[in-house]
Design a protein around this motif. Structure first.
Motif, PDB file in Angstrom:
ATOM      1  N   ASP A  73       0.731 -22.722 -17.402  1.00  0.00           N
ATOM      2  CA  ASP A  73       1.027 -22.055 -18.677  1.00  0.00           C
ATOM      3  C   ASP A  73       2.529 -21.845 -18.855  1.00  0.00           C
ATOM      4  O   ASP A  73       3.051 -21.947 -19.962  1.00  0.00           O
ATOM      5  N   GLU A  74       3.205 -21.552 -17.747  1.00  0.00           N
ATOM      6  CA  GLU A  74       4.639 -21.262 -17.813  1.00  0.00           C
ATOM      7  C   GLU A  74       5.483 -22.525 -17.869  1.00  0.00           C
ATOM      8  O   GLU A  74       6.442 -22.624 -18.657  1.00  0.00           O
ATOM      9  N   PHE A  75       5.164 -23.522 -17.047  1.00  0.00           N
ATOM     10  CA  PHE A  75       6.028 -24.693 -16.890  1.00  0.00           C
ATOM     11  C   PHE A  75       5.423 -25.996 -17.409  1.00  0.00           C
ATOM     12  O   PHE A  75       6.133 -26.992 -17.554  1.00  0.00           O
ATOM     13  N   GLY A  76       4.106 -26.027 -17.614  1.00  0.00           N
ATOM     14  CA  GLY A  76       3.473 -27.217 -18.173  1.00  0.00           C
ATOM     15  C   GLY A  76       3.008 -28.245 -17.163  1.00  0.00           C
ATOM     16  O   GLY A  76       2.203 -29.115 -17.490  1.00  0.00           O
ATOM     17  N   ARG A  77       3.505 -28.156 -15.931  1.00  0.00           N
ATOM     18  CA  ARG A  77       3.118 -29.140 -14.919  1.00  0.00           C
ATOM     19  C   ARG A  77       3.535 -28.639 -13.545  1.00  0.00           C
ATOM     20  O   ARG A  77       4.332 -27.701 -13.422  1.00  0.00           O
ATOM     21  N   ILE A  78       3.021 -29.305 -12.518  1.00  0.00           N
ATOM     22  CA  ILE A  78       3.465 -29.092 -11.138  1.00  0.00           C
ATOM     23  C   ILE A  78       3.746 -30.466 -10.555  1.00  0.00           C
ATOM     24  O   ILE A  78       2.835 -31.293 -10.419  1.00  0.00           O
ATOM     25  N   ASP A  79       5.003 -30.729 -10.246  1.00  0.00           N
ATOM     26  CA  ASP A  79       5.394 -32.027  -9.692  1.00  0.00           C
ATOM     27  C   ASP A  79       5.260 -32.059  -8.174  1.00  0.00           C
ATOM     28  O   ASP A  79       4.893 -33.085  -7.600  1.00  0.00           O
ATOM     29  N   SER A  80       5.591 -30.926  -7.546  1.00  0.00           N
ATOM     30  CA  SER A  80       5.586 -30.864  -6.083  1.00  0.00           C
ATOM     31  C   SER A  80       4.964 -29.554  -5.627  1.00  0.00           C
ATOM     32  O   SER A  80       5.169 -28.498  -6.241  1.00  0.00           O
ATOM     33  N   LEU A  81       4.201 -29.655  -4.561  1.00  0.00           N
ATOM     34  CA  LEU A  81       3.549 -28.488  -3.964  1.00  0.00           C
ATOM     35  C   LEU A  81       4.013 -28.373  -2.522  1.00  0.00           C
ATOM     36  O   LEU A  81       3.838 -29.305  -1.732  1.00  0.00           O
ATOM     37  N   VAL A  82       4.615 -27.254  -2.175  1.00  0.00           N
ATOM     38  CA  VAL A  82       5.006 -26.975  -0.790  1.00  0.00           C
ATOM     39  C   VAL A  82       4.058 -25.902  -0.256  1.00  0.00           C
ATOM     40  O   VAL A  82       4.152 -24.737  -0.640  1.00  0.00           O
ATOM     41  N   ILE A  83       3.126 -26.327   0.596  1.00  0.00           N
ATOM     42  CA  ILE A  83       2.160 -25.382   1.170  1.00  0.00           C
ATOM     43  C   ILE A  83       2.776 -24.860   2.462  1.00  0.00           C
ATOM     44  O   ILE A  83       2.660 -25.474   3.523  1.00  0.00           O
ATOM     45  N   ASN A  84       3.430 -23.729   2.349  1.00  0.00           N
ATOM     46  CA  ASN A  84       4.271 -23.225   3.431  1.00  0.00           C
ATOM     47  C   ASN A  84       3.724 -21.967   4.099  1.00  0.00           C
ATOM     48  O   ASN A  84       4.186 -21.593   5.176  1.00  0.00           O
ATOM     49  N   HIS A  85       2.736 -21.332   3.489  1.00  0.00           N
ATOM     50  CA  HIS A  85       2.273 -20.044   4.018  1.00  0.00           C
ATOM     51  C   HIS A  85       1.710 -20.191   5.438  1.00  0.00           C
ATOM     52  O   HIS A  85       1.268 -21.274   5.836  1.00  0.00           O
ATOM     53  N   GLY A  86       1.713 -19.109   6.168  1.00  0.00           N
ATOM     54  CA  GLY A  86       1.123 -19.130   7.504  1.00  0.00           C
ATOM     55  C   GLY A  86       1.396 -17.834   8.240  1.00  0.00           C
ATOM     56  O   GLY A  86       2.344 -17.100   7.931  1.00  0.00           O
ATOM     57  N   ILE A  87       0.543 -17.536   9.209  1.00  0.00           N
ATOM     58  CA  ILE A  87       0.751 -16.373  10.068  1.00  0.00           C
ATOM     59  C   ILE A  87       0.809 -16.845  11.517  1.00  0.00           C
ATOM     60  O   ILE A  87       0.434 -17.968  11.838  1.00  0.00           O
ATOM     61  N   TRP A  88       1.262 -15.953  12.377  1.00  0.00           N
ATOM     62  CA  TRP A  88       1.428 -16.251  13.800  1.00  0.00           C
ATOM     63  C   TRP A  88       0.972 -15.028  14.586  1.00  0.00           C
ATOM     64  O   TRP A  88       1.023 -13.894  14.066  1.00  0.00           O
ATOM     65  N   GLY A  89       0.502 -15.250  15.768  1.00  0.00           N
ATOM     66  CA  GLY A  89       0.103 -14.139  16.625  1.00  0.00           C
ATOM     67  C   GLY A  89       0.261 -14.531  18.078  1.00  0.00           C
ATOM     68  O   GLY A  89       0.308 -15.707  18.413  1.00  0.00           O
ATOM     69  N   VAL A  90       0.342 -13.556  18.959  1.00  0.00           N
ATOM     70  CA  VAL A  90       0.616 -13.850  20.356  1.00  0.00           C
ATOM     71  C   VAL A  90       0.042 -12.738  21.227  1.00  0.00           C
ATOM     72  O   VAL A  90      -0.170 -11.610  20.756  1.00  0.00           O
ATOM     73  N   PRO A 144      -6.191 -31.523  -8.431  1.00  0.00           N
ATOM     74  CA  PRO A 144      -6.789 -32.096  -9.648  1.00  0.00           C
ATOM     75  C   PRO A 144      -5.772 -32.288 -10.781  1.00  0.00           C
ATOM     76  O   PRO A 144      -5.839 -33.293 -11.510  1.00  0.00           O
ATOM     77  N   HIS A 145      -4.821 -31.358 -10.909  1.00  0.00           N
ATOM     78  CA  HIS A 145      -3.772 -31.504 -11.919  1.00  0.00           C
ATOM     79  C   HIS A 145      -2.903 -32.723 -11.622  1.00  0.00           C
ATOM     80  O   HIS A 145      -2.563 -33.497 -12.532  1.00  0.00           O
ATOM     81  N   MET A 146      -2.542 -32.914 -10.350  1.00  0.00           N
ATOM     82  CA  MET A 146      -1.720 -34.068  -9.987  1.00  0.00           C
ATOM     83  C   MET A 146      -2.475 -35.376 -10.207  1.00  0.00           C
ATOM     84  O   MET A 146      -1.886 -36.374 -10.655  1.00  0.00           O
ATOM     85  N   ILE A 147      -3.757 -35.395  -9.885  1.00  0.00           N
ATOM     86  CA  ILE A 147      -4.567 -36.602 -10.115  1.00  0.00           C
ATOM     87  C   ILE A 147      -4.609 -36.940 -11.601  1.00  0.00           C
ATOM     88  O   ILE A 147      -4.468 -38.115 -11.995  1.00  0.00           O
ATOM     89  N   ARG A 190      -2.345 -36.339 -13.764  1.00  0.00           N
ATOM     90  CA  ARG A 190      -1.037 -36.860 -14.154  1.00  0.00           C
ATOM     91  C   ARG A 190      -0.707 -38.185 -13.478  1.00  0.00           C
ATOM     92  O   ARG A 190       0.201 -38.901 -13.905  1.00  0.00           O
ATOM     93  N   GLY A 191      -1.405 -38.482 -12.380  1.00  0.00           N
ATOM     94  CA  GLY A 191      -1.158 -39.732 -11.674  1.00  0.00           C
ATOM     95  C   GLY A 191       0.101 -39.741 -10.845  1.00  0.00           C
ATOM     96  O   GLY A 191       0.638 -40.822 -10.526  1.00  0.00           O
ATOM     97  N   SER A 192       0.560 -38.558 -10.445  1.00  0.00           N
ATOM     98  CA  SER A 192       1.753 -38.485  -9.601  1.00  0.00           C
ATOM     99  C   SER A 192       1.838 -37.099  -8.977  1.00  0.00           C
ATOM    100  O   SER A 192       1.197 -36.157  -9.426  1.00  0.00           O
ATOM    101  N   GLY A 193       2.652 -37.005  -7.926  1.00  0.00           N
ATOM    102  CA  GLY A 193       2.856 -35.714  -7.286  1.00  0.00           C
ATOM    103  C   GLY A 193       3.232 -35.880  -5.823  1.00  0.00           C
ATOM    104  O   GLY A 193       3.052 -36.948  -5.230  1.00  0.00           O
ATOM    105  N   SER A 194       3.771 -34.821  -5.273  1.00  0.00           N
ATOM    106  CA  SER A 194       4.135 -34.791  -3.857  1.00  0.00           C
ATOM    107  C   SER A 194       3.674 -33.471  -3.265  1.00  0.00           C
ATOM    108  O   SER A 194       3.906 -32.408  -3.844  1.00  0.00           O
ATOM    109  N   VAL A 195       3.028 -33.553  -2.110  1.00  0.00           N
ATOM    110  CA  VAL A 195       2.588 -32.368  -1.377  1.00  0.00           C
ATOM    111  C   VAL A 195       3.294 -32.368  -0.031  1.00  0.00           C
ATOM    112  O   VAL A 195       3.305 -33.377   0.675  1.00  0.00           O
ATOM    113  N   VAL A 196       3.889 -31.231   0.308  1.00  0.00           N
ATOM    114  CA  VAL A 196       4.527 -31.058   1.614  1.00  0.00           C
ATOM    115  C   VAL A 196       3.901 -29.837   2.274  1.00  0.00           C
ATOM    116  O   VAL A 196       3.860 -28.750   1.682  1.00  0.00           O
ATOM    117  N   ILE A 197       3.417 -30.023   3.491  1.00  0.00           N
ATOM    118  CA  ILE A 197       2.719 -28.953   4.202  1.00  0.00           C
ATOM    119  C   ILE A 197       3.527 -28.548   5.430  1.00  0.00           C
ATOM    120  O   ILE A 197       3.978 -29.410   6.194  1.00  0.00           O
TER     121      ILE A 197
END
Length: 285
Positions: A91-108, A140-143, A145-152
């Motif tokens: 709604d704000e930007f109209g598209r998502i070109d790249s997704l950086v899935i960066n979240h995560g937790i750690w424990g020890v 599904p949005h990237m599909i 549009r037929g383009s996109g980049s995901v970085v995990i």
């Protein structure tokens, strides 16, 4: 010429640490940015997590680069919250070109057989299932549009075990496998998927008393304990704990046209850690 000029990047775990670095680097290279974070405490996480104020600060730092930014507080364990977040970004930007899935937790602190079920479930739900759910919300949005980049964001622990944090290491092995399978299945739609494997990175996830004590080999750890241990972890001259921006710069490359032919790989940002044979943490005679 900016590497991400005119693009829109969505970053999870974006309130601080590596996530904030990804947001700033993306903005520096011309992208508008949406940052998503739970920005609250998870009970089984033994260090202070990000806050809503951290999210606000990330937005402020993106805007310093003259790019638009929005923040969204959401839990990656909740598909409904992720789906609503993606709707907000579109709604704000109209598209998502790249997704950086960066979240995560750690424990020890516990061997695998001494972990509570809650510790195990939270780790896998956030670090693996939350990655899958995030992709499920955006792909599904990237599909369409037929383009996109995901970085995990994976980890060097996606390739090797870690004593007393086997639930984390297991989750990161899963993340590496998930990235490869996403790359295989998304390739036919013109969408690339890659992962990053950071080494010892200077972020609040490890620069806290729990992390400092681990790197110290016992109670009384300090920031210097982390830096000293990191120097032994890396092969590259002069590198101690790696700045988060080094990881973000690699993410920018993967999301840019410079990496247009790159998919299905995991890029180490570990100052040569994988060149080292390692050592026995606790030798038994």
């Amino acid at each position: 010429m900016s590497l991400l000029g005119g693009k829109v990047v969505l970053i999870t775990g974006g309130a601080r640490g590596q996530g904030r670095a990804h947001a700033i680097a993306s903005a520096r290279e011309g992208a508008d940015v949406a940052v998503l974070d739970i920005a609250s405490q998870v009970a089984t996480v033994p260090y202070p997590m990000a806050t809503p104020e951290d999210l606000t600060e990330t937005v402020r730092q993106v805007e310093k680069h003259g790019r638009r930014a929005i923040s969204i507080q959401a839990d990656v364990r909740r598909q409904d919250e992720l789906d609503e977040a993606v709707k907000t970004v579109l709604d704000e930007f109209g598209r998502i070109d790249s997704l950086v899935i960066n979240h995560g937790i750690w424990g020890v602190g516990q061997e695998l057989w001494n972990l509570s079920e809650e510790q195990w479930v939270d780790m896998q739900d956030i670090n693996v299932t939350g990655v899958w759910k995030t992709a499920k919300a955006v792909v599904p949005h990237m599909i369409e549009r037929g383009s996109g980049s995901v970085v995990i964001t994976a980890s060097t622990n996606g390739f090797e075990p870690g004593i007393y944090y086997g639930h984390y290491s297991t989750s990161k092995h899963g993340t590496v496998g998930l990235a490869k399978n996403l790359a295989l299945e998304l390739g036919r739609y013109g969408i690339r998927c890659n992962a990053l494997a950071p080494g010892v990175i200077e972020t609040p996830m490890i620069v806290n008393q729990v992390g400092m004590d681990l790197f110290n080999g016992g109670p009384g750890g300090t920031e210097e304990s982390v830096q000293t241990a990191a120097a032994h972890y890396h092969a590259l001259k002069g590198v101690r704990a790696i700045p988060a921006m080094n990881v973000a710069d690699a993410g920018v490359w993967l999301n840019s046209d410079l990496a247009a032919g790159v998919t299905g790989v995991t890029v180490p940002v570990d100052a040569g850690h994988q060149l080292l044979a390692g050592y026995n943490h606790e030798p038994v005679s």
